[in-house]
Scaffold this motif. Sequence first.
Motif, PDB file in Angstrom:
ATOM      1  N   ASP A   1       4.952  10.952   7.709  1.00 27.89           N
ATOM      2  CA  ASP A   1       3.387  10.369   8.409  1.00 27.89           C
ATOM      3  C   ASP A   1       2.926  10.146   6.793  1.00 27.89           C
ATOM      4  N   ALA A   2       2.564  11.509   6.025  1.00 33.01           N
ATOM      5  CA  ALA A   2       1.665  11.119   4.288  1.00 33.01           C
ATOM      6  C   ALA A   2       2.786  10.491   3.641  1.00 33.01           C
ATOM      7  N   ASP A   3       3.699  10.330   3.868  1.00 32.89           N
ATOM      8  CA  ASP A   3       4.739   9.117   2.537  1.00 32.89           C
ATOM      9  C   ASP A   3       4.145   8.035   3.246  1.00 32.89           C
ATOM     10  N   GLU A   4       4.016   7.578   4.735  1.00 29.30           N
ATOM     11  CA  GLU A   4       4.008   6.001   4.549  1.00 29.30           C
ATOM     12  C   GLU A   4       2.953   5.331   4.524  1.00 29.30           C
ATOM     13  N   ILE A   5       1.395   6.919   4.618  1.00 28.06           N
ATOM     14  CA  ILE A   5      -0.065   6.302   4.044  1.00 28.06           C
ATOM     15  C   ILE A   5      -0.233   6.075   2.687  1.00 28.06           C
ATOM     16  N   LYS A   6       0.684   7.309   2.203  1.00 27.18           N
ATOM     17  CA  LYS A   6       0.335   7.260   0.320  1.00 27.18           C
ATOM     18  C   LYS A   6       1.261   5.825   0.402  1.00 27.18           C
TER      19      LYS A   6
ATOM     20  N   TYR B   1       1.125   2.800   1.874  1.00 30.51           N
ATOM     21  CA  TYR B   1      -0.038   1.612   2.400  1.00 30.51           C
ATOM     22  C   TYR B   1      -1.077   1.874   1.559  1.00 30.51           C
ATOM     23  N   VAL B   2      -1.411   2.890   0.508  1.00 31.77           N
ATOM     24  CA  VAL B   2      -2.998   3.113   0.246  1.00 31.77           C
ATOM     25  C   VAL B   2      -1.905   2.809  -1.933  1.00 31.77           C
ATOM     26  N   GLU B   3      -0.644   2.316  -1.745  1.00 28.71           N
ATOM     27  CA  GLU B   3      -0.966   2.267  -3.086  1.00 28.71           C
ATOM     28  C   GLU B   3      -0.161   0.977  -2.720  1.00 28.71           C
ATOM     29  N   LYS B   4       0.252   0.399  -2.315  1.00 33.03           N
ATOM     30  CA  LYS B   4       0.542  -0.508  -2.181  1.00 33.03           C
ATOM     31  C   LYS B   4      -0.406  -1.986  -1.836  1.00 33.03           C
ATOM     32  N   ASN B   5      -1.541  -1.249  -1.558  1.00 31.80           N
ATOM     33  CA  ASN B   5      -2.755  -2.280  -1.219  1.00 31.80           C
ATOM     34  C   ASN B   5      -4.052  -1.472  -2.403  1.00 31.80           C
ATOM     35  N   ASN B   6      -3.980  -0.910  -3.494  1.00 30.60           N
ATOM     36  CA  ASN B   6      -4.373  -0.435  -4.271  1.00 30.60           C
ATOM     37  C   ASN B   6      -5.283   0.092  -4.209  1.00 30.60           C
ATOM     38  N   LEU B   7      -5.970   0.611  -3.198  1.00 30.89           N
ATOM     39  CA  LEU B   7      -6.874   1.391  -2.692  1.00 30.89           C
ATOM     40  C   LEU B   7      -7.187   2.410  -3.724  1.00 30.89           C
ATOM     41  N   GLU B   8      -7.942   3.109  -3.865  1.00 28.13           N
ATOM     42  CA  GLU B   8      -8.989   4.586  -4.205  1.00 28.13           C
ATOM     43  C   GLU B   8      -9.544   4.772  -3.406  1.00 28.13           C
ATOM     44  N   MET B   9      -8.481   5.946  -2.899  1.00 29.27           N
ATOM     45  CA  MET B   9      -8.505   7.215  -1.950  1.00 29.27           C
ATOM     46  C   MET B   9      -8.410   8.369  -1.622  1.00 29.27           C
ATOM     47  N   THR B  10      -9.056   9.255  -1.529  1.00 33.36           N
ATOM     48  CA  THR B  10      -8.617  10.604  -1.744  1.00 33.36           C
ATOM     49  C   THR B  10      -7.862  11.328  -0.055  1.00 33.36           C
ATOM     50  N   GLU B  11      -7.440  11.996  -0.096  1.00 34.83           N
ATOM     51  CA  GLU B  11      -7.034  12.803   0.939  1.00 34.83           C
ATOM     52  C   GLU B  11      -7.287  14.522   0.815  1.00 34.83           C
ATOM     53  N   THR B  12      -7.767  14.518   2.494  1.00 32.29           N
ATOM     54  CA  THR B  12      -8.305  15.981   2.541  1.00 32.29           C
ATOM     55  C   THR B  12      -7.257  16.468   2.627  1.00 32.29           C
ATOM     56  N   LYS B  13      -7.288  18.030   2.978  1.00 38.23           N
ATOM     57  CA  LYS B  13      -6.544  19.159   3.130  1.00 38.23           C
ATOM     58  C   LYS B  13      -5.227  18.226   4.891  1.00 38.23           C
ATOM     59  N   THR B  14      -6.127  18.392   5.161  1.00 40.27           N
ATOM     60  CA  THR B  14      -5.494  17.715   6.551  1.00 40.27           C
ATOM     61  C   THR B  14      -4.903  16.614   6.911  1.00 40.27           C
ATOM     62  N   GLY B  15      -4.843  15.279   6.035  1.00 40.87           N
ATOM     63  CA  GLY B  15      -3.945  14.719   5.491  1.00 40.87           C
ATOM     64  C   GLY B  15      -4.817  13.215   6.177  1.00 40.87           C
ATOM     65  N   LEU B  16      -6.641  13.150   6.602  1.00 39.12           N
ATOM     66  CA  LEU B  16      -7.598  12.530   6.658  1.00 39.12           C
ATOM     67  C   LEU B  16      -7.632  11.745   5.489  1.00 39.12           C
TER      68      LEU B  16
ATOM     69  N   ALA C   1     -17.723   3.586   5.919  1.00 35.87           N
ATOM     70  CA  ALA C   1     -16.694   4.826   4.859  1.00 35.87           C
ATOM     71  C   ALA C   1     -15.652   4.082   5.788  1.00 35.87           C
ATOM     72  N   THR C   2     -14.366   3.546   4.924  1.00 40.48           N
ATOM     73  CA  THR C   2     -13.231   3.866   5.917  1.00 40.48           C
ATOM     74  C   THR C   2     -12.597   4.777   5.731  1.00 40.48           C
ATOM     75  N   PHE C   3     -11.547   5.296   7.366  1.00 38.51           N
ATOM     76  CA  PHE C   3     -10.776   6.457   7.691  1.00 38.51           C
ATOM     77  C   PHE C   3      -9.070   5.600   7.680  1.00 38.51           C
ATOM     78  N   ILE C   4      -8.529   6.673   6.543  1.00 38.74           N
ATOM     79  CA  ILE C   4      -6.926   6.639   7.019  1.00 38.74           C
ATOM     80  C   ILE C   4      -6.542   7.454   7.968  1.00 38.74           C
ATOM     81  N   MET C   5      -5.923   7.490   9.446  1.00 38.27           N
ATOM     82  CA  MET C   5      -5.572   9.256  10.023  1.00 38.27           C
ATOM     83  C   MET C   5      -4.384   8.812  10.506  1.00 38.27           C
ATOM     84  N   PRO C   6      -3.030   9.307   9.888  1.00 35.03           N
ATOM     85  CA  PRO C   6      -2.383  10.086  10.649  1.00 35.03           C
ATOM     86  C   PRO C   6      -2.111  10.048  11.883  1.00 35.03           C
ATOM     87  N   PRO C   7      -0.838  10.017  12.249  1.00 36.86           N
ATOM     88  CA  PRO C   7      -0.948  11.174  14.019  1.00 36.86           C
ATOM     89  C   PRO C   7      -1.458  11.502  14.134  1.00 36.86           C
ATOM     90  N   HIS C   8      -2.016  12.890  13.506  1.00 35.92           N
ATOM     91  CA  HIS C   8      -2.424  14.495  13.743  1.00 35.92           C
ATOM     92  C   HIS C   8      -3.339  14.098  13.705  1.00 35.92           C
TER      93      HIS C   8
END
Length: 176
Positions: free
Chosen positions: A49-54, A56-71, A139-146
């Motif tokens: 899931d983390a790889d899939e989101i990463k 997505y973020v890279e493909k869409n050139n998004l400047e985002m921050t990841e928390t310790k929980t994966g958000l 804000a924009t959040f990307i949430m992994p399934p968990h």
Amino acid sequence: MLNSLLKITIVIALTVIVSCGVQPGEKEHKRTLTRDELISLNRRMVEIDADEIKDYVEKNNLEMTETKTGLWYRIDEEGEGNIVTKGNVVDIKYEVRLLDSTFCYSSDSLGTKIFKVGQGGVEAGLEEGILLLKKNSKATFIMPPHRAYGLVGDDDRIPGRTSIVYKVEVVGLKEE
């Protein structure tokens, strides 16, 4: 496509492991192995899931921050006043989409979400992200399934084991 096949393989493996019979003399040993295997499979699914989101973020050139929980999050507009804390009642406008941009829900058709922060009842990733915001923040959040709808989804528009993109605006904040 590869991620989908890997997800399916992991779910099948998980099902086989959980449904395997245990011989009477092997009960304690099998339980330990099954628990360890489930933990390992869960860790692997979180990594996928983390790889899939990463990606997505890279493909869409998004400047985002990841928390310790994966958000993953990005504050689009800062807002004003105090930052949201547990116990506050928030009122948010929102839009939820899948990573492939499929529309799921929005406050335009369902109304705003009003909830007391820290009492559950909403996605764990939404509560975590809201604690980063102030009144009128966007804000924009990307949430992994968990951190979203988990293994089963929401039984409607969000499939199981799916990451979601949540766009939010804090339109009301009541400190308690």
